[in-house]
Design a protein around this motif. Structure first.
Motif, PDB file in Angstrom:
ATOM      1  N   LEU A 112      55.329  81.610  18.135  1.00 57.53           N
ATOM      2  CA  LEU A 112      54.002  81.626  18.939  1.00 57.53           C
ATOM      3  C   LEU A 112      54.104  82.236  20.064  1.00 57.53           C
ATOM      4  O   LEU A 112      53.025  83.236  20.299  1.00 57.53           O
ATOM      5  CB  LEU A 112      53.680  80.273  19.158  1.00 57.53           C
ATOM      6  N   LEU A 113      55.192  82.185  20.927  1.00 60.29           N
ATOM      7  CA  LEU A 113      55.061  82.997  22.263  1.00 60.29           C
ATOM      8  C   LEU A 113      55.522  84.411  21.979  1.00 60.29           C
ATOM      9  O   LEU A 113      54.861  85.219  22.763  1.00 60.29           O
ATOM     10  CB  LEU A 113      56.543  82.229  22.960  1.00 60.29           C
ATOM     11  N   MET A 114      56.137  84.707  21.015  1.00 60.46           N
ATOM     12  CA  MET A 114      56.544  86.243  20.889  1.00 60.46           C
ATOM     13  C   MET A 114      55.106  87.064  20.481  1.00 60.46           C
ATOM     14  O   MET A 114      54.805  87.952  21.129  1.00 60.46           O
ATOM     15  CB  MET A 114      57.423  86.477  19.815  1.00 60.46           C
ATOM     16  N   SER A 115      54.288  86.546  19.458  1.00 55.33           N
ATOM     17  CA  SER A 115      53.144  87.135  19.037  1.00 55.33           C
ATOM     18  C   SER A 115      52.076  86.988  20.162  1.00 55.33           C
ATOM     19  O   SER A 115      51.487  88.216  20.470  1.00 55.33           O
ATOM     20  CB  SER A 115      52.532  86.163  17.761  1.00 55.33           C
ATOM     21  N   GLY A 116      52.210  85.971  21.097  1.00 54.94           N
ATOM     22  CA  GLY A 116      50.996  85.993  21.800  1.00 54.94           C
ATOM     23  C   GLY A 116      51.605  86.955  23.263  1.00 54.94           C
ATOM     24  O   GLY A 116      50.548  87.948  23.415  1.00 54.94           O
ATOM     25  N   GLY A 117      52.719  87.092  23.346  1.00 56.78           N
ATOM     26  CA  GLY A 117      53.242  88.197  24.283  1.00 56.78           C
ATOM     27  C   GLY A 117      52.954  89.555  24.009  1.00 56.78           C
ATOM     28  O   GLY A 117      52.271  90.570  24.795  1.00 56.78           O
ATOM     29  N   GLN A 118      53.384  89.628  22.435  1.00 56.69           N
ATOM     30  CA  GLN A 118      52.980  91.226  22.169  1.00 56.69           C
ATOM     31  C   GLN A 118      51.611  91.538  21.941  1.00 56.69           C
ATOM     32  O   GLN A 118      51.293  92.809  22.402  1.00 56.69           O
ATOM     33  CB  GLN A 118      53.968  91.119  20.672  1.00 56.69           C
ATOM     34  N   LEU A 119      50.854  90.501  21.797  1.00 58.65           N
ATOM     35  CA  LEU A 119      49.527  90.739  21.727  1.00 58.65           C
ATOM     36  C   LEU A 119      48.833  91.182  22.953  1.00 58.65           C
ATOM     37  O   LEU A 119      47.896  91.965  23.111  1.00 58.65           O
ATOM     38  CB  LEU A 119      48.651  89.684  21.072  1.00 58.65           C
ATOM     39  N   ALA A 120      49.131  90.449  23.931  1.00 57.26           N
ATOM     40  CA  ALA A 120      48.572  90.932  25.612  1.00 57.26           C
ATOM     41  C   ALA A 120      49.396  92.140  25.751  1.00 57.26           C
ATOM     42  O   ALA A 120      48.657  92.797  26.535  1.00 57.26           O
ATOM     43  CB  ALA A 120      49.365  89.597  26.264  1.00 57.26           C
ATOM     44  N   PHE A 121      50.509  92.211  25.563  1.00 58.95           N
ATOM     45  CA  PHE A 121      50.902  93.607  26.021  1.00 58.95           C
ATOM     46  C   PHE A 121      50.278  94.860  25.282  1.00 58.95           C
ATOM     47  O   PHE A 121      50.059  95.993  25.949  1.00 58.95           O
ATOM     48  CB  PHE A 121      52.529  93.693  25.255  1.00 58.95           C
ATOM     49  N   ALA A 122      49.920  94.578  24.033  1.00 52.99           N
ATOM     50  CA  ALA A 122      49.165  95.639  23.300  1.00 52.99           C
ATOM     51  C   ALA A 122      47.675  95.767  24.045  1.00 52.99           C
ATOM     52  O   ALA A 122      47.364  97.135  24.111  1.00 52.99           O
ATOM     53  CB  ALA A 122      48.828  95.225  21.819  1.00 52.99           C
ATOM     54  N   LEU A 123      47.234  94.860  24.568  1.00 54.84           N
ATOM     55  CA  LEU A 123      45.821  95.016  25.229  1.00 54.84           C
ATOM     56  C   LEU A 123      46.068  95.257  26.688  1.00 54.84           C
ATOM     57  O   LEU A 123      44.918  95.665  27.253  1.00 54.84           O
ATOM     58  CB  LEU A 123      45.057  93.753  24.854  1.00 54.84           C
ATOM     59  N   SER A 124      47.056  95.383  27.294  1.00 57.76           N
ATOM     60  CA  SER A 124      47.084  95.669  28.753  1.00 57.76           C
ATOM     61  C   SER A 124      47.040  96.993  28.989  1.00 57.76           C
ATOM     62  O   SER A 124      47.584  98.160  28.329  1.00 57.76           O
ATOM     63  CB  SER A 124      48.511  95.174  29.140  1.00 57.76           C
ATOM     64  N   THR A 125      46.340  97.298  29.853  1.00 53.47           N
ATOM     65  CA  THR A 125      46.170  98.606  30.519  1.00 53.47           C
ATOM     66  C   THR A 125      46.579  98.615  32.246  1.00 53.47           C
ATOM     67  O   THR A 125      46.860  99.872  32.674  1.00 53.47           O
ATOM     68  CB  THR A 125      44.758  98.950  30.680  1.00 53.47           C
ATOM     69  N   GLY A 126      46.900  97.607  32.655  1.00 52.24           N
ATOM     70  CA  GLY A 126      47.543  97.386  33.967  1.00 52.24           C
ATOM     71  C   GLY A 126      49.003  97.090  33.994  1.00 52.24           C
ATOM     72  O   GLY A 126      49.623  96.233  33.039  1.00 52.24           O
TER      73      GLY A 126
END
Length: 442
Positions: free
Chosen positions: A110-124
């Protein structure tokens, strides 16, 4: 760890109040197809974790352009991820000892998937840093949990081989990164590539939730007597006091970090900017590192399973050859070693990861089963601390040596010399601690 082959829990059925059975005194696990099935399910999480962990290794140049950052800031991504991973090892070991590996694996996914999804959407830069920290927290929960599943299913004599096989299969995730992910970044783009990796976690989560059995029928992964559980402080203290635990940590520290720092971040920039390779050529070289690691994993696993006395000779040989390989490469005239030497260096560094697992075997064999997770967590911190120090050291030196227009071969050459500091420190600690563990059975 001493195991009674006779199984003391079954020797006196007529006693009215049976003595509480320690996990280390249980009947030997059966192994067999069910054991390999449970191990394979656990390994699916570890493969996914390695893909997440190493994804930045092929995206370093893309990250500098996306976030507008330099070498030190780029290194901070991997440093923070590794720092969180290392800091979580003891807490994860305690969680595995208290609640069992299945629950910890599910939380990790759960933590890996959530972190990677946030990284994919990050622009900052800031949000991206936070997402890598979350990813590192989830990653930290995988390897120790898989080893604990294996320890419940396989006899102790098979543990060194199974640990190496776990590392070997996990290395397949690195191969996915260098071959598939590197190409996907250019064809599909940043958000879609990292988003796809995040979504893949749902399938792995379902697999673990529905099919993973933590131990053979009739056994419990959790402590037999909850009222007699050691306090967290005592659990950590007793694990640390074992010389084998500390030796395992320093073996993991010293053998793991050269290949880890190279594969996690600095390998692709070094080969592309420092050696003038194309991205495709550099990706092929990193794939060679992965394939070499797989081969050494099989070799070391069989050797250590046959004789625990080979652990230290293997460790010292890997350290010596790795140091020699880097010394020759960095000393080459002009800072541009020939391709055959780079190939040889990457083959040699393929031994680093498998050798680091010897450190976990030292910790396992020096502690009783009820604190095996804690001891493994302490030992498993080593290589990631070494990688963190090296990632930062190389990044800082590159920025200091930059001419403002990128990084030259000479800058990479001097920056990579930083590796010899942790190599020397770690080797010194190994030589000191091995005398204290001379009487500890393997």
């Amino acid at each position: 760890m001493t195991v009674d082959p006779a199984g003391t829990a079954q020797s006196a059925p007529s006693v009215s109040v049976p003595r509480p059975r320690r996990a280390a005194e249980a009947v030997l696990p059966p192994g067999g197809r069910a054991a390999w099935a449970a191990w394979a399910i656990g390994c699916s999480v570890y493969v996914l974790a390695v893909v997440h962990r190493t994804s930045l290794g092929v995206a370093g140049l893309d990250a500098t352009a996306r976030f507008g950052i330099g070498a030190s800031a780029l290194a901070t991504f991997s440093i923070l991820q590794v720092l969180v991973y290392a800091a979580m090892q003891i807490p994860v070991g305690l969680l595995v000892d208290r609640f069992g590996p299945r629950r910890v694996l599910l939380l990790g996914v759960l933590l890996m998937s959530g972190g990677q999804l946030a990284f994919a959407l990050s622009t900052g830069y800031g949000p991206a840093l936070v997402s890598r920290a979350v990813l590192g927290c989830g990653d930290a929960m995988t390897f120790i949990s898989v080893l604990r599943v294996a320890a419940r299913w396989f006899p102790p004599a098979r543990n060194p081989l199974v640990a190496q096989l776990t590392g070997l299969v996990g290395t397949g995730g690195n191969l996915v990164t260098t071959v598939v992910l590197a190409q996907a970044l250019h064809s599909q783009g940043w958000t879609r590539t990292f988003g796809t990796i995040a979504v893949a976690g749902t399938a792995v989560f379902a697999l673990v939730a529905l099919l993973l059995r933590e131990g053979p029928p009739g056994t419990s992964v959790l402590p037999v007597e909850p009222v007699r559980r050691l306090s967290v402080r005592r659990q950590i203290r007793d694990s640390w006091r074992e010389p084998g635990t500390r030796l395992g940590m320093w073996v993991h520290f010293t053998t793991a970090f050269p290949a880890a720092a190279f594969g996690l971040l600095w390998g692709l920039p070094y080969l592309v900017e420092g050696q003038g390779m194309t991205r495709a050529g550099a990706g092929g070289m990193l794939s060679l590192l992965v394939l070499s690691s797989m081969a050494f994993g099989l070799l070391f696993g069989r050797l250590v399973s046959r004789s625990a006395a080979l652990r230290m000779p293997i460790t010292l040989t890997v350290l010596g050859v790795t140091a020699l390989g880097w010394a020759v490469t960095l000393a080459w005239s002009g800072g541009h070693p020939p391709p055959w030497l780079l190939v040889l260096l990457l083959v040699v560094m393929g031994s680093n990861g498998p050798a680091s697992l010897i450190g976990l075997d030292y910790a396992r064999s020096s502690n009783p089963a009820e604190r095996m997770g804690t001891a493994s967590g302490i030992a498993n911190m080593g290589g990631f601390i070494g990688a963190m120090v090296t990632l930062l050291g190389i990044g800082v030196l590159l920025d200091l040596l930059s001419d403002g227009d990128g990084y030259s071969a000479h800058a990479y050459r001097l920056a990579f010399c930083f590796q010899f500091l942790p190599l020397a420190a770690g080797t010194g600690m190994i030589l000191r601690l091995r005398r204290k563990t001379a009487a500890v059975p393997g």
